[in-house]
Design a protein around this motif. Sequence first.
Motif, short mmCIF file in Angstrom:
data_model
loop_
_atom_site.label_atom_id
_atom_site.label_comp_id
_atom_site.label_asym_id
_atom_site.label_seq_id
_atom_site.Cartn_x
_atom_site.Cartn_y
_atom_site.Cartn_z
N GLY A 50 0.62 -1.01 0.05
CA GLY A 50 0.04 -0.28 -0.13
C GLY A 50 0.81 1.42 0.20
N HIS A 51 2.24 1.30 -0.57
CA HIS A 51 2.70 1.98 -0.08
C HIS A 51 4.23 2.06 -1.35
CE1 HIS A 51 5.12 5.64 2.47
NE2 HIS A 51 5.52 5.42 1.20
N VAL A 52 4.09 2.59 -2.51
CA VAL A 52 4.96 2.51 -3.77
C VAL A 52 5.00 3.46 -4.27
CG1 VAL A 52 5.84 0.93 -5.30
CG2 VAL A 52 4.62 -0.20 -3.78
N HIS A 53 6.31 4.08 -4.27
CA HIS A 53 7.02 5.16 -5.06
C HIS A 53 7.73 5.10 -6.33
CE1 HIS A 53 6.25 7.56 -1.45
NE2 HIS A 53 7.13 6.97 -0.47
N SER A 54 6.93 6.03 -7.36
CA SER A 54 8.14 5.39 -8.75
C SER A 54 8.55 6.46 -9.16
CB SER A 54 6.63 5.58 -9.84
OG SER A 54 6.12 6.84 -10.00
N GLU A 84 2.92 8.60 -4.24
CA GLU A 84 3.72 9.46 -4.30
C GLU A 84 3.60 10.74 -3.51
OE1 GLU A 84 5.63 7.98 -6.35
OE2 GLU A 84 4.38 6.58 -8.39
N HIS A 85 5.12 11.39 -3.34
CA HIS A 85 4.98 12.30 -2.20
C HIS A 85 4.42 13.73 -3.18
CE1 HIS A 85 7.55 10.26 0.44
NE2 HIS A 85 8.74 10.57 -1.08
N ALA A 86 4.18 14.33 -1.93
CA ALA A 86 3.64 15.94 -1.89
C ALA A 86 3.59 16.47 -1.15
CB ALA A 86 1.68 15.62 -2.56
N VAL A 142 -1.22 9.00 -3.21
CA VAL A 142 -0.49 9.79 -2.84
C VAL A 142 0.10 9.52 -1.29
CG1 VAL A 142 -2.26 11.53 -1.87
CG2 VAL A 142 -0.05 12.74 -2.71
N GLU A 143 1.92 10.03 -0.83
CA GLU A 143 1.91 10.49 0.68
C GLU A 143 2.17 11.96 0.97
OE1 GLU A 143 6.12 8.35 1.30
OE2 GLU A 143 5.63 8.90 3.26
N LEU A 144 1.04 12.70 1.81
CA LEU A 144 1.17 13.90 2.00
C LEU A 144 1.82 14.24 3.19
CD1 LEU A 144 -3.13 14.43 2.32
CD2 LEU A 144 -1.64 15.05 0.27
N SER A 284 5.75 -1.16 1.15
CA SER A 284 7.12 -1.26 1.11
C SER A 284 8.33 -0.16 1.55
CB SER A 284 7.67 -2.02 -0.17
OG SER A 284 7.64 -1.76 -1.29
N ASP A 285 7.64 0.99 1.20
CA ASP A 285 8.40 2.59 0.67
C ASP A 285 9.45 1.84 -0.33
OD1 ASP A 285 7.59 5.07 1.50
OD2 ASP A 285 8.57 4.95 3.40
N ALA A 286 9.04 1.03 -0.92
CA ALA A 286 9.73 1.01 -2.45
C ALA A 286 10.46 2.14 -3.33
CB ALA A 286 9.56 0.26 -2.92
N HIS A 287 11.40 2.65 -2.78
CA HIS A 287 11.60 3.47 -4.48
C HIS A 287 12.32 3.21 -5.16
CE1 HIS A 287 10.74 6.33 -0.34
NE2 HIS A 287 10.89 7.56 -1.19
N ASP A 288 12.38 2.07 -5.42
CA ASP A 288 13.08 1.25 -6.79
C ASP A 288 11.98 -0.22 -6.98
OD1 ASP A 288 14.78 -1.39 -7.63
OD2 ASP A 288 16.47 0.61 -7.15
ZN ZN Z 1 7.16 7.17 1.48
#
Ligand code: ZN
Length: 321
Positions: A50-54, A84-86, A142-144, A284-288
């Motif tokens: 539930g928490h992945v970045h691209s 994604e980060h805001a 979105v991750e606020l 996972s908070d994956a950034h990759d």
């Molecule tokens: Zn994050």
Amino acid sequence: MPPSESDGRDETLPSDRDARGEMLPSGGNARGELPLPEGDVRGELLPPDGHVHSEWSWDAPGGSMERTCARAAAIGLGCLAFTEHADFTSWTLLAARLPAGSRAEVTPDGVVVPADFDVDGYLECLQRCRDRYPGLRILSGVELSEPHWHARRTAQVLELGGFDRVLGSVHSLPAGHGRCLEISDCYRERAAAEVIREYLAEVTRMVTGSDAFAVLAHIDYPVRYWPAGAGPYDPCAFEQEYREVLRALAGTSRALEVNTTIPLHPQIVRWWHQAGGDAVTFASDAHDPDFLAHDFADAAAMVLAHGFRPGRDPHDRWMRA
Ligand SMILES: [Zn+2]
Ligand SMILES: [Zn+2]
């Protein structure tokens, strides 16, 4: 909230760490050598990530929505959310550095101003991935950062995106003289225990001060940067502060996130259950792409052991048993 002067400042902090989720999980393997997560958790599928970045996050130059979806298909993950980060807070860099390739302006005074989240471009890319991977449930998200400090801009980005999953995060703290510091840098100006207490107090203020988000992200964010010189980290030293956060959150039917960047201490999930919390998400908070669903089998087993179960819909949050 003025910073304490230099008492308790830890001079042993490594200076080459990246802030913002770019640390390797402790005990993690080098990238590219990660084992596939187990596809089966006591007969259940891996929980949704539930928490992945691209690449649509300013601090994830190594991210790729497309390759992350391919990775999900390869490991049998059925559902994920690109959150994604805001980031509307600007902060002053001390020793922390930004991941190479980050899209952020750094002023001559060392103030970081992250690039805006390109919601339209992100949604187009998301639609392409949904078309290409119809068997994968892809949630928008979105991750606020500190939404309670930025109600107007938060409302604007939510209106623009109509997101499925909205995370609330604290990444920085006020540090006097109009500055904010990223949590990893806070340890340079304050005693380690004080950083944890102030972080948790700010998280409580975010939970009570904003209803813009549905999931509290990484309650253990400062633990990622806990200085080695401060001894082993023990959440029980901050029981009262954790319980205060969890009590506030439980009263709002929102979910607690189990973020696997570092293993979440099981005590936190136990306290969440005791507080009456009714839902948990995995992150996972994956950034990759390689970190997608990192360590999920162990995290799911830990959460199962503390009174939460998959919902009827396997793509949903896990619920109180
Ligand atoms: Zn994050
Ligand atoms: Zn975060």
